[in-house]
Design an enzyme around this catalytic site. Structure first.
Site, PDB file in Angstrom:
ATOM      1  N   ARG A  15       0.856  -1.188   0.000  1.00 52.08           N
ATOM      2  CA  ARG A  15       0.000   0.000   0.000  1.00 52.08           C
ATOM      3  C   ARG A  15       0.891   1.236   0.000  1.00 52.08           C
ATOM      4  O   ARG A  15       1.922   1.273   0.687  1.00 52.08           O
ATOM      5  CB  ARG A  15      -0.906   0.031   1.241  1.00 52.08           C
ATOM      6  CG  ARG A  15      -2.084  -0.924   1.186  1.00 52.08           C
ATOM      7  CD  ARG A  15      -3.094  -0.564   0.088  1.00 52.08           C
ATOM      8  NE  ARG A  15      -4.251  -1.447   0.069  1.00 52.08           N
ATOM      9  CZ  ARG A  15      -4.361  -2.540  -0.676  1.00 52.08           C
ATOM     10  NH1 ARG A  15      -3.377  -2.911  -1.466  1.00 52.08           N
ATOM     11  NH2 ARG A  15      -5.473  -3.260  -0.649  1.00 52.08           N
ATOM     12  N   GLU A  44      -2.818   7.422  -4.888  1.00 56.25           N
ATOM     13  CA  GLU A  44      -3.385   6.700  -6.032  1.00 56.25           C
ATOM     14  C   GLU A  44      -4.903   6.864  -6.169  1.00 56.25           C
ATOM     15  O   GLU A  44      -5.429   6.737  -7.269  1.00 56.25           O
ATOM     16  CB  GLU A  44      -2.988   5.224  -6.015  1.00 56.25           C
ATOM     17  CG  GLU A  44      -3.581   4.413  -4.894  1.00 56.25           C
ATOM     18  CD  GLU A  44      -3.165   2.958  -4.994  1.00 56.25           C
ATOM     19  OE1 GLU A  44      -1.974   2.687  -4.991  1.00 56.25           O
ATOM     20  OE2 GLU A  44      -4.054   2.097  -5.073  1.00 56.25           O
ATOM     21  N   HIS A 102      -1.486  -0.056  -9.567  1.00 56.24           N
ATOM     22  CA  HIS A 102      -2.078  -1.025  -8.616  1.00 56.24           C
ATOM     23  C   HIS A 102      -2.561  -2.268  -9.381  1.00 56.24           C
ATOM     24  O   HIS A 102      -3.745  -2.614  -9.373  1.00 56.24           O
ATOM     25  CB  HIS A 102      -3.221  -0.380  -7.821  1.00 56.24           C
ATOM     26  CG  HIS A 102      -3.484  -1.080  -6.522  1.00 56.24           C
ATOM     27  ND1 HIS A 102      -3.783  -0.439  -5.350  1.00 56.24           N
ATOM     28  CD2 HIS A 102      -3.482  -2.407  -6.201  1.00 56.24           C
ATOM     29  CE1 HIS A 102      -3.964  -1.315  -4.380  1.00 56.24           C
ATOM     30  NE2 HIS A 102      -3.784  -2.523  -4.873  1.00 56.24           N
TER      31      HIS A 102
HETATM   32  P1  NAD Z   1      -0.964 -11.200   5.290  1.00 53.96           P
HETATM   33  O1  NAD Z   1      -1.937 -10.698   6.296  1.00 53.96           O
HETATM   34  O2  NAD Z   1      -0.955 -12.639   4.955  1.00 53.96           O
HETATM   35  O3  NAD Z   1       0.534 -10.825   5.741  1.00 53.96           O
HETATM   36  C1  NAD Z   1       0.869  -9.575   6.223  1.00 53.96           C
HETATM   37  C2  NAD Z   1       2.094  -9.718   7.106  1.00 53.96           C
HETATM   38  O4  NAD Z   1       2.470  -8.407   7.542  1.00 53.96           O
HETATM   39  C3  NAD Z   1       1.820 -10.555   8.373  1.00 53.96           C
HETATM   40  O5  NAD Z   1       2.836 -11.523   8.533  1.00 53.96           O
HETATM   41  C4  NAD Z   1       1.854  -9.523   9.483  1.00 53.96           C
HETATM   42  O6  NAD Z   1       2.348 -10.046  10.737  1.00 53.96           O
HETATM   43  C5  NAD Z   1       2.813  -8.493   8.918  1.00 53.96           C
HETATM   44  N1  NAD Z   1       2.703  -7.215   9.592  1.00 53.96           N
HETATM   45  C6  NAD Z   1       1.620  -6.667  10.210  1.00 53.96           C
HETATM   46  N2  NAD Z   1       1.959  -5.491  10.777  1.00 53.96           N
HETATM   47  C7  NAD Z   1       3.273  -5.300  10.502  1.00 53.96           C
HETATM   48  C8  NAD Z   1       4.188  -4.271  10.834  1.00 53.96           C
HETATM   49  N3  NAD Z   1       3.818  -3.214  11.562  1.00 53.96           N
HETATM   50  N4  NAD Z   1       5.464  -4.389  10.400  1.00 53.96           N
HETATM   51  C9  NAD Z   1       5.837  -5.481   9.671  1.00 53.96           C
HETATM   52  N5  NAD Z   1       5.020  -6.485   9.337  1.00 53.96           N
HETATM   53  C10 NAD Z   1       3.752  -6.394   9.756  1.00 53.96           C
HETATM   54  O7  NAD Z   1      -1.202 -10.295   4.008  1.00 53.96           O
HETATM   55  P2  NAD Z   1      -0.844 -10.663   2.499  1.00 53.96           P
HETATM   56  O8  NAD Z   1      -1.945 -11.452   1.900  1.00 53.96           O
HETATM   57  O9  NAD Z   1       0.550 -11.201   2.456  1.00 53.96           O
HETATM   58  O10 NAD Z   1      -0.907  -9.200   1.828  1.00 53.96           O
HETATM   59  C11 NAD Z   1      -0.005  -8.176   2.202  1.00 53.96           C
HETATM   60  C12 NAD Z   1      -0.500  -6.870   1.652  1.00 53.96           C
HETATM   61  O11 NAD Z   1      -0.382  -6.847   0.229  1.00 53.96           O
HETATM   62  C13 NAD Z   1      -2.001  -6.606   1.852  1.00 53.96           C
HETATM   63  O12 NAD Z   1      -2.264  -6.098   3.146  1.00 53.96           O
HETATM   64  C14 NAD Z   1      -2.336  -5.625   0.771  1.00 53.96           C
HETATM   65  O13 NAD Z   1      -2.180  -4.308   1.273  1.00 53.96           O
HETATM   66  C15 NAD Z   1      -1.272  -5.885  -0.285  1.00 53.96           C
HETATM   67  N6  NAD Z   1      -1.876  -6.372  -1.537  1.00 53.96           N
HETATM   68  C16 NAD Z   1      -1.626  -5.680  -2.683  1.00 53.96           C
HETATM   69  C17 NAD Z   1      -2.165  -6.088  -3.895  1.00 53.96           C
HETATM   70  C18 NAD Z   1      -1.882  -5.352  -5.175  1.00 53.96           C
HETATM   71  O14 NAD Z   1      -2.567  -5.591  -6.179  1.00 53.96           O
HETATM   72  N7  NAD Z   1      -0.879  -4.481  -5.225  1.00 53.96           N
HETATM   73  C19 NAD Z   1      -2.972  -7.240  -3.929  1.00 53.96           C
HETATM   74  C20 NAD Z   1      -3.200  -7.946  -2.750  1.00 53.96           C
HETATM   75  C21 NAD Z   1      -2.648  -7.504  -1.551  1.00 53.96           C
END
Ligand code: NAD
Length: 339
Positions: free
Chosen positions: A245, A274, A299
């Site tokens: 994000r 964005e 995105h």
């Molecule tokens: P997830 O919930 O499986 O994993 C997120 C990880 O981040 C977890 O291990 C969590 O412990 C960790 N985390 C939480 N707070 C944190 C902090 N303060 N510092 C460091 N790590 C921290 O999520 P995911 O499915 O792996 O997705 C990650 C992110 O990717 C989503 O939250 C979303 O914002 C983004 N995403 C982007 C797109 C895109 O099209 N660009 C698509 C899907 C997801």
């Protein structure tokens, strides 16, 4: 009992998404007819009474449809909302709950998809693919001057967030023969042992990584996780990849780091501004996106054929579960934290 599901702004995936939903045997068995509106659902864009798409009891929406209290109030027949996304902060859950309308989302659909895109950005930067393509097609020269890149093998990648997407990125990095370090508030020590990587503090990760890739959610605790204070810790010449994000990274800090050479490049699928950019205002974040060593995509990391089929499959299952009286993947908590 017959149901009508109207899907909004589905045309992003072309006619295939429409035919997939129209042809769904599961929806037919559940007696759900399907209609489409090639626009978002919002308080100014409620389907006209009497139109084929009106009087639906099931709404299928994306993140771009602001389903607020006014929209819900304007749809007296509405009984279920299926969002074709993981996030649900575009829906007023309290207003939906007050009417007894469950809201279901798609909890997971693209872990490998997003991680693959992160590597697409990494490789595009490490091997100067954009510049090399322009050399041949725009400049009309078949030469390699100035296109010397660097190997990923042996380099250190720092993965911020080792959840579903981060874990895929780590496995891919392993395949490239990279050294892996990670930062997360939660440590999956068994996975770290299995793959052979180390959890570090954020500061140490920034100091040691040749490539930094962000896979954490946007939360108050991750707002400007990389910022004007800690950007100076980044190893000189590193590359920053953000497919998570935009606001996890302070834009000004990245611009400064790119200008002074702290960062050699950045691959950004998400930007702080964005939402305004989607609405057509491309002036925001302009300092960043115009820099030569930056690749910006709109995105787009989730956007593969396989991912959208997974999204549609889960949405169909969510609708059928609602029709059968036992909704699944119901979003219960207010979306105050995650975006
Ligand atoms: P997830 O919930 O499986 O994993 C997120 C990880 O981040 C977890 O291990 C969590 O412990 C960790 N985390 C939480 N707070 C944190 C902090 N303060 N510092 C460091 N790590 C921290 O999520 P995911 O499915 O792996 O997705 C990650 C992110 O990717 C989503 O939250 C979303 O914002 C983004 N995403 C982007 C797109 C895109 O099209 N660009 C698509 C899907 C997801």
């Amino acid at each position: 009992m017959a149901h009508k599901a109207t899907f909004f702004n589905c045309e992003r995936w072309g006619d295939e998404a429409k035919s997939y939903l129209e042809g769904s045997a599961k929806l037919k068995v559940a007696d759900v007819t399907v209609e489409f509106v090639d626009d978002i659902l919002s308080k100014d864009k409620i389907p006209a009474p009497g139109s084929a798409a009106a009087n639906f009891d099931i709404a299928g929406v994306f993140m771009d449809s602001p389903v607020d209290a006014a929209v819900i109030a304007a749809l007296p027949e509405l009984k279920f909302i299926a969002t074709l996304s993981t996030g649900f902060d575009h829906i007023d859950l309290s207003a939906a709950a007050a009417r007894g309308i469950p809201v279901s989302s798609v909890p997971a659909y693209g872990e490998n998809t997003v991680a693959e895109f992160a590597f697409a950005l990494i490789l595009a930067l490490s091997r100067k693919i954009i510049k090399a393509n322009a050399r041949v097609r725009v400049e009309g020269k078949f030469t390699t001057d100035g296109l010397c890149g660097f190997d990923l093998a042996g380099k250190t990648i720092g993965v911020i967030g080792t959840g579903r997407i981060g874990k895929h990125a780590i496995r891919m990095a392993k395949g490239f023969g990279m050294n892996i370090v990670a930062y997360d508030v939660y440590h999956d020590d068994a996975f770290a042992k299995e793959i052979g990587f180390t959890y570090l503090s954020l500061e140490d990760l920034l100091k040691q990584s040749d490539i930094i890739t962000i896979h954490a959610p946007y939360l108050p605790s991750t707002h400007h996780l990389i910022n004007m204070d800690n950007v100076r810790l980044i190893k000189r010449g590193a590359i920053l990849i953000n497919t998570a994000r935009g606001a996890i990274v302070e834009t000004k800090a990245v611009v400064e780091a790119l200008k002074d050479g702290t960062l050699a490049g950045a691959g950004l699928d998400v930007l702080e501004e964005e939402v305004a950019m989607k609405a057509g205002d491309m002036s925001l974040d302009a300092n960043l996106i115009q820099l030569p060593n930056v690749i910006v995509t709109p995105h787009d990391a989730f956007n593969t054929h396989e991912a959208f089929i997974r999204i549609l499959d889960t949405t169909i299952d969510n609708i059928v579960a609602f029709v059968n009286g036992a909704p699944t993947n119901v979003v219960k908590a207010p979306a105050a934290e995650a975006k």
